[in-house]
Design a protein around this motif. Structure first.
Motif, PDB file in Angstrom:
ATOM      1  N   ALA A 165      50.653 110.187  51.813  1.00  0.00           N
ATOM      2  CA  ALA A 165      50.537 108.752  51.536  1.00  0.00           C
ATOM      3  C   ALA A 165      51.573 107.945  50.683  1.00  0.00           C
ATOM      4  CB  ALA A 165      49.172 108.301  51.264  1.00  0.00           C
ATOM      5  N   VAL A 166      52.113 108.715  49.681  1.00  0.00           N
ATOM      6  CA  VAL A 166      53.125 108.209  48.700  1.00  0.00           C
ATOM      7  C   VAL A 166      54.529 108.068  49.633  1.00  0.00           C
ATOM      8  CG1 VAL A 166      54.407 108.550  46.604  1.00  0.00           C
ATOM      9  CG2 VAL A 166      51.984 108.921  46.907  1.00  0.00           C
ATOM     10  N   LEU A 167      54.649 109.394  50.276  1.00  0.00           N
ATOM     11  CA  LEU A 167      56.031 109.277  51.113  1.00  0.00           C
ATOM     12  C   LEU A 167      55.824 108.344  52.157  1.00  0.00           C
ATOM     13  CD1 LEU A 167      56.292 113.177  51.215  1.00  0.00           C
ATOM     14  CD2 LEU A 167      57.542 111.475  49.474  1.00  0.00           C
ATOM     15  N   GLY A 168      54.888 108.207  52.761  1.00  0.00           N
ATOM     16  CA  GLY A 168      54.788 107.392  54.086  1.00  0.00           C
ATOM     17  C   GLY A 168      54.814 105.683  53.420  1.00  0.00           C
ATOM     18  N   GLY A 169      54.365 105.519  52.084  1.00  0.00           N
ATOM     19  CA  GLY A 169      54.481 104.171  51.895  1.00  0.00           C
ATOM     20  C   GLY A 169      55.870 103.712  51.460  1.00  0.00           C
ATOM     21  N   ILE A 170      56.521 104.749  50.845  1.00  0.00           N
ATOM     22  CA  ILE A 170      58.126 104.521  50.649  1.00  0.00           C
ATOM     23  C   ILE A 170      58.805 104.297  52.151  1.00  0.00           C
ATOM     24  CG2 ILE A 170      60.272 105.445  49.904  1.00  0.00           C
ATOM     25  CD1 ILE A 170      58.319 106.884  47.707  1.00  0.00           C
ATOM     26  N   VAL A 171      58.631 105.164  53.069  1.00  0.00           N
ATOM     27  CA  VAL A 171      59.232 105.017  54.134  1.00  0.00           C
ATOM     28  C   VAL A 171      58.724 103.678  54.902  1.00  0.00           C
ATOM     29  CG1 VAL A 171      59.283 105.829  56.859  1.00  0.00           C
ATOM     30  CG2 VAL A 171      59.499 107.301  54.644  1.00  0.00           C
ATOM     31  N   ARG A 172      57.580 103.374  54.923  1.00  0.00           N
ATOM     32  CA  ARG A 172      57.188 101.863  55.330  1.00  0.00           C
ATOM     33  C   ARG A 172      57.714 100.850  54.707  1.00  0.00           C
ATOM     34  NH1 ARG A 172      54.898  99.376  59.849  1.00  0.00           N
ATOM     35  NH2 ARG A 172      53.351 101.147  60.029  1.00  0.00           N
ATOM     36  N   ALA A 173      58.002 100.920  53.419  1.00  0.00           N
ATOM     37  CA  ALA A 173      58.749  99.739  52.809  1.00  0.00           C
ATOM     38  C   ALA A 173      60.313  99.826  53.033  1.00  0.00           C
ATOM     39  CB  ALA A 173      58.334 100.004  51.247  1.00  0.00           C
ATOM     40  N   ALA A 174      60.568 100.931  53.307  1.00  0.00           N
ATOM     41  CA  ALA A 174      61.919 100.831  53.494  1.00  0.00           C
ATOM     42  C   ALA A 174      62.242 100.492  55.107  1.00  0.00           C
ATOM     43  CB  ALA A 174      62.666 102.264  53.639  1.00  0.00           C
ATOM     44  N   LEU A 175      61.265 100.694  55.909  1.00  0.00           N
ATOM     45  CA  LEU A 175      61.229 100.117  57.386  1.00  0.00           C
ATOM     46  C   LEU A 175      61.215  98.435  57.394  1.00  0.00           C
ATOM     47  CD1 LEU A 175      61.186 100.534  60.274  1.00  0.00           C
ATOM     48  CD2 LEU A 175      58.649 100.584  60.139  1.00  0.00           C
ATOM     49  N   GLU A 176      60.104  98.105  56.599  1.00  0.00           N
ATOM     50  CA  GLU A 176      60.067  96.506  56.527  1.00  0.00           C
ATOM     51  C   GLU A 176      61.302  95.810  55.819  1.00  0.00           C
ATOM     52  OE1 GLU A 176      55.927  96.224  54.608  1.00  0.00           O
ATOM     53  OE2 GLU A 176      54.984  97.056  56.667  1.00  0.00           O
ATOM     54  N   GLY A 177      61.792  96.630  54.813  1.00  0.00           N
ATOM     55  CA  GLY A 177      62.748  96.005  54.099  1.00  0.00           C
ATOM     56  C   GLY A 177      64.201  96.094  54.900  1.00  0.00           C
ATOM     57  N   GLY A 178      64.270  96.771  55.942  1.00  0.00           N
ATOM     58  CA  GLY A 178      65.685  96.968  56.591  1.00  0.00           C
ATOM     59  C   GLY A 178      66.456  97.908  56.047  1.00  0.00           C
ATOM     60  N   GLU A 179      66.041  98.822  55.340  1.00  0.00           N
ATOM     61  CA  GLU A 179      66.583  99.837  54.626  1.00  0.00           C
ATOM     62  C   GLU A 179      66.759 101.246  55.489  1.00  0.00           C
ATOM     63  OE1 GLU A 179      66.057 100.454  50.327  1.00  0.00           O
ATOM     64  OE2 GLU A 179      64.203  99.098  50.627  1.00  0.00           O
ATOM     65  N   LEU A 180      66.284 101.184  56.505  1.00  0.00           N
ATOM     66  CA  LEU A 180      66.417 102.417  57.373  1.00  0.00           C
ATOM     67  C   LEU A 180      67.293 102.250  58.577  1.00  0.00           C
ATOM     68  CD1 LEU A 180      62.688 103.383  58.322  1.00  0.00           C
ATOM     69  CD2 LEU A 180      64.304 104.304  56.373  1.00  0.00           C
ATOM     70  N   ALA A 181      68.117 103.356  58.764  1.00  0.00           N
ATOM     71  CA  ALA A 181      69.215 103.350  59.707  1.00  0.00           C
ATOM     72  C   ALA A 181      68.518 103.876  61.117  1.00  0.00           C
ATOM     73  CB  ALA A 181      70.401 104.156  59.225  1.00  0.00           C
ATOM     74  N   PRO A 182      68.665 103.206  62.377  1.00  0.00           N
ATOM     75  CA  PRO A 182      68.092 103.750  63.642  1.00  0.00           C
ATOM     76  C   PRO A 182      68.471 105.208  63.716  1.00  0.00           C
ATOM     77  CG  PRO A 182      69.110 101.787  63.846  1.00  0.00           C
ATOM     78  CD  PRO A 182      69.666 102.194  62.377  1.00  0.00           C
ATOM     79  N   PRO A 183      67.528 106.028  64.268  1.00  0.00           N
ATOM     80  CA  PRO A 183      67.433 107.470  64.518  1.00  0.00           C
ATOM     81  C   PRO A 183      68.721 107.664  65.709  1.00  0.00           C
ATOM     82  CG  PRO A 183      65.679 106.623  65.505  1.00  0.00           C
ATOM     83  CD  PRO A 183      66.001 105.528  64.793  1.00  0.00           C
ATOM     84  N   ARG A 184      69.303 108.746  65.315  1.00  0.00           N
ATOM     85  CA  ARG A 184      70.318 109.297  66.761  1.00  0.00           C
ATOM     86  C   ARG A 184      69.694 110.205  67.613  1.00  0.00           C
ATOM     87  NH1 ARG A 184      74.907 111.875  62.975  1.00  0.00           N
ATOM     88  NH2 ARG A 184      72.985 112.652  62.044  1.00  0.00           N
ATOM     89  N   ARG A 185      68.191 110.427  67.467  1.00  0.00           N
ATOM     90  CA  ARG A 185      67.679 111.289  68.511  1.00  0.00           C
ATOM     91  C   ARG A 185      66.123 110.817  68.407  1.00  0.00           C
ATOM     92  NH1 ARG A 185      68.528 116.753  69.582  1.00  0.00           N
ATOM     93  NH2 ARG A 185      70.231 116.867  67.812  1.00  0.00           N
TER      94      ARG A 185
END
Length: 242
Positions: free
Chosen positions: A139-159
């Motif tokens: 849940a901690v890891l997922g919350g960070i990934v969710r925040a990155a997604l909502e904050g535009g911090e994630l690069a689109p996947p290549r696969r």
């Protein structure tokens, strides 16, 4: 001074803590598979009947230890994430902070780490009450990934994940729903990150990397950064806000 005439072991809660403390000491010497109420009674200085009054069977005691280990390890991650967020850290720095906290806990509680992430204990099957504590780490890891997604911090996947989604409903619920394209497989990628983290910790706690790398702590940070790339998250190493 206790003026009541009773000691901590006279109360069920206090006695349970004494028993668990003795059991944790034994975990480091006999392992979870060698744990018995008789051995714990001897280690704790309590009579077997006193131990059985709070933990009627070995599995009851193991479950309490498993729950404590999951909760204890997750709590240090949650605290690290809280402090990182309070400092305004980006998602990558938050991830590095929580994984470092989990590493420190794991190295300092090797026997408890082995209990929850090592080989299964013969004859023991974790009951449902261990599920919620176990879910706190992802849940901690997922919350960070969710925040990155909502904050535009994630690069689109290549696969992309081939075929239909690979997720069980519980994983989707924990993350808060499946995002749209191009991040529709971000939960699967998060599970890859989670499993990579646990595998990395297994290597470090059980000394599988000490003869391969010069600095295990620095290598840990590097490995977290590499694993984070799977979810499209950049972890910058060597910066002051890390």
């Amino acid at each position: 001074m206790d003026l009541s005439g009773t000691s901590a072991t006279d109360e069920p809660t206090g006695r349970a803590e004494v028993v668990k403390g003795a059991a944790r000491r034994l975990l480091g010497t006999v392992g979870a598979g060698g744990l018995s109420l008789e051995a714990v009674a001897g280690e704790s200085g309590l009579a077997l009947a006193e131990v059985e009054a709070v933990f009627p069977g070995r599995d009851d005691l193991l479950t309490a230890l498993v729950v404590d280990a999951y909760n204890g390890s997750a709590a240090v991650m949650e605290q690290a994430d809280h402090e990182a967020r309070e400092a305004g850290a980006p998602a990558g720095a938050r991830l590095l902070a929580v994984t470092r906290a989990l590493r420190e806990w794991s190295l300092g509680h090797a026997a408890e780490f082995a209990l929850i992430y090592g080989s299964p204990v013969p004859g023991y099957h974790a009951p449902p009450e261990t599920v919620l504590p176990a879910s706190r780490t992802p849940a901690v890891l997922g919350g960070i990934v969710r925040a990155a997604l909502e904050g535009g911090e994630l690069a689109p996947p290549r696969r992309a994940v081939p075929g239909p989604p690979l997720l069980l409903p519980a994983a989707v619920e924990l993350f808060g729903g499946v995002p749209g394209a191009p991040f529709s497989d971000i939960i699967e990628r998060g599970i890859v990150l989670w499993s990579s983290l646990v595998g990395l910790l297994v290597f470090q706690v059980f000394s599988r990397t000490h003869d391969s790398v010069r600095d295990e702590a620095v290598f840990f940070d590097y490995a977290v950064a590499v694993a984070a790339e799977a979810v499209g998250l950049e972890v910058r190493l060597g910066e002051k806000n890390d």
